[in-house]
Design an enzyme around this catalytic site. Sequence first.
Site, PDB file in Angstrom:
ATOM      1  N   HIS A  80      64.031  66.545  30.100  1.00 55.70           N
ATOM      2  CA  HIS A  80      65.257  67.048  30.738  1.00 55.70           C
ATOM      3  C   HIS A  80      65.274  66.815  32.243  1.00 55.70           C
ATOM      4  O   HIS A  80      66.015  67.478  32.964  1.00 55.70           O
ATOM      5  CB  HIS A  80      65.442  68.535  30.414  1.00 55.70           C
ATOM      6  CG  HIS A  80      65.736  68.806  28.965  1.00 55.70           C
ATOM      7  ND1 HIS A  80      65.685  70.057  28.393  1.00 55.70           N
ATOM      8  CD2 HIS A  80      66.099  67.967  27.964  1.00 55.70           C
ATOM      9  CE1 HIS A  80      65.996  69.976  27.110  1.00 55.70           C
ATOM     10  NE2 HIS A  80      66.235  68.715  26.817  1.00 55.70           N
TER      11      HIS A  80
ATOM     12  N   GLY B 241      56.364  77.864  23.731  1.00 49.24           N
ATOM     13  CA  GLY B 241      57.310  78.479  24.673  1.00 49.24           C
ATOM     14  C   GLY B 241      58.699  77.886  24.634  1.00 49.24           C
ATOM     15  O   GLY B 241      59.369  77.817  25.655  1.00 49.24           O
TER      16      GLY B 241
HETATM   17  P1  OAD Z   1      64.485  79.146  26.212  1.00 50.38           P
HETATM   18  O1  OAD Z   1      64.756  80.053  27.379  1.00 50.38           O
HETATM   19  O2  OAD Z   1      65.565  78.845  25.254  1.00 50.38           O
HETATM   20  O3  OAD Z   1      63.301  79.757  25.334  1.00 50.38           O
HETATM   21  C1  OAD Z   1      62.109  80.205  25.895  1.00 50.38           C
HETATM   22  C2  OAD Z   1      61.197  80.587  24.753  1.00 50.38           C
HETATM   23  O4  OAD Z   1      59.955  80.968  25.331  1.00 50.38           O
HETATM   24  C3  OAD Z   1      61.669  81.773  23.929  1.00 50.38           C
HETATM   25  O5  OAD Z   1      61.575  81.443  22.547  1.00 50.38           O
HETATM   26  C4  OAD Z   1      60.686  82.895  24.287  1.00 50.38           C
HETATM   27  O6  OAD Z   1      60.413  83.760  23.196  1.00 50.38           O
HETATM   28  C5  OAD Z   1      59.450  82.101  24.661  1.00 50.38           C
HETATM   29  N1  OAD Z   1      58.535  82.759  25.583  1.00 50.38           N
HETATM   30  C6  OAD Z   1      58.791  83.707  26.513  1.00 50.38           C
HETATM   31  N2  OAD Z   1      57.686  84.046  27.170  1.00 50.38           N
HETATM   32  C7  OAD Z   1      56.674  83.299  26.655  1.00 50.38           C
HETATM   33  C8  OAD Z   1      55.275  83.179  26.905  1.00 50.38           C
HETATM   34  N3  OAD Z   1      54.690  83.902  27.838  1.00 50.38           N
HETATM   35  N4  OAD Z   1      54.559  82.288  26.181  1.00 50.38           N
HETATM   36  C9  OAD Z   1      55.156  81.541  25.216  1.00 50.38           C
HETATM   37  N5  OAD Z   1      56.455  81.607  24.934  1.00 50.38           N
HETATM   38  C10 OAD Z   1      57.219  82.471  25.635  1.00 50.38           C
HETATM   39  O7  OAD Z   1      63.856  77.831  26.818  1.00 50.38           O
HETATM   40  P2  OAD Z   1      63.703  76.386  26.201  1.00 50.38           P
HETATM   41  O8  OAD Z   1      63.384  76.434  24.740  1.00 50.38           O
HETATM   42  O9  OAD Z   1      62.811  75.618  27.101  1.00 50.38           O
HETATM   43  O10 OAD Z   1      67.989  72.473  28.572  1.00 50.38           O
HETATM   44  O11 OAD Z   1      65.166  75.830  26.375  1.00 50.38           O
HETATM   45  C11 OAD Z   1      65.378  74.522  25.985  1.00 50.38           C
HETATM   46  C12 OAD Z   1      66.383  73.902  26.856  1.00 50.38           C
HETATM   47  O12 OAD Z   1      67.558  74.677  26.804  1.00 50.38           O
HETATM   48  C13 OAD Z   1      66.060  73.857  28.344  1.00 50.38           C
HETATM   49  O13 OAD Z   1      65.278  72.775  28.691  1.00 50.38           O
HETATM   50  C14 OAD Z   1      67.407  73.739  28.910  1.00 50.38           C
HETATM   51  C15 OAD Z   1      67.991  74.870  28.137  1.00 50.38           C
HETATM   52  O14 OAD Z   1      69.271  75.108  28.171  1.00 50.38           O
HETATM   53  C16 OAD Z   1      68.726  71.814  29.473  1.00 50.38           C
HETATM   54  O15 OAD Z   1      68.868  72.195  30.615  1.00 50.38           O
HETATM   55  C17 OAD Z   1      69.317  70.566  28.916  1.00 50.38           C
END
Ligand code: OAD
Length: 247
Positions: free
Chosen positions: A122, A189
Amino acid sequence: MKTPLIPARLIERLRTARRVVVLSGAGISAESGVPTFREAQTGLWEQYSPEDLATPEAFARDPKLVWEWYAWRRNLVRQAEPNAGHLSLVEMERKIPEFTLITQNVDGLHRRAGSQTILELHGNLFRTKCSNKNTVVKTWDSTEVPPRCPCCAGLLRPDVVWFGEMLPHETLQAAQQATEQADIFFSIGTSALVYPAANLPIFALQAGATVIEINPQPTPISAQMTFSLNGAAGTLLPVLLTETWGH
Ligand code: OAD
């Protein structure tokens, strides 16, 4: 007897694995104090959702607002430090013959931690491009907000992928190729909601890899995982490393 945090079968497989791929998302940076995407925005930005700011339409409507939101995020990330989760992946890369880190994060914390082979699906918050020509721009004199491209006076924007935009083709291809060849694939994560990244753990499963999710919350793909480890990356990854390779 206490249930071990990491299943013994996983440790055995990791010890002999040649090709390991990790997909990381915002959760791995949460313990560095960088809010995840779907957490509430704080302070000034409380009233906006990322989906309202991270789109080409938002930039066309109000480029100053979008530029300033990214400036705020850059500032937040500059003050953050890589955490034990990022550092464990640096260590894992040293132990595994072929290791690929695919990240959806734009914060650059994996690189700052010391990871070498990183595919940034991204983009990166700290890179800027011209919104007209799509070319990376390193310096500019313009003091406007957002600044203007020194070549064509187009508006400059962060070199990140917004909702509705294509992922960088070569990076995605490299990510898919590494995924198809993985012995072990970790999804760490990430909420597994945003495609095409969310497909990668499923591709890995279909290609026969052992697939492990690390997340304190269940996600839409948890039930399909070979192992679903319920907890924070900064806690579980160091334990996984120690149990697999000792100190
Ligand atoms: P999200 O904010 O959607 O999800 C974060 C995930 O991390 C959640 O499932 C939480 O439960 C988990 N989480 C929180 N704390 C944690 C920890 N300490 N250890 C492990 N996991 C933990 O973020 P992404 O999945 O990265 O895209 O989002 C994907 C994409 O959506 C991003 O890159 C962005 C966003 O909109 C774009 O900007 C195109």
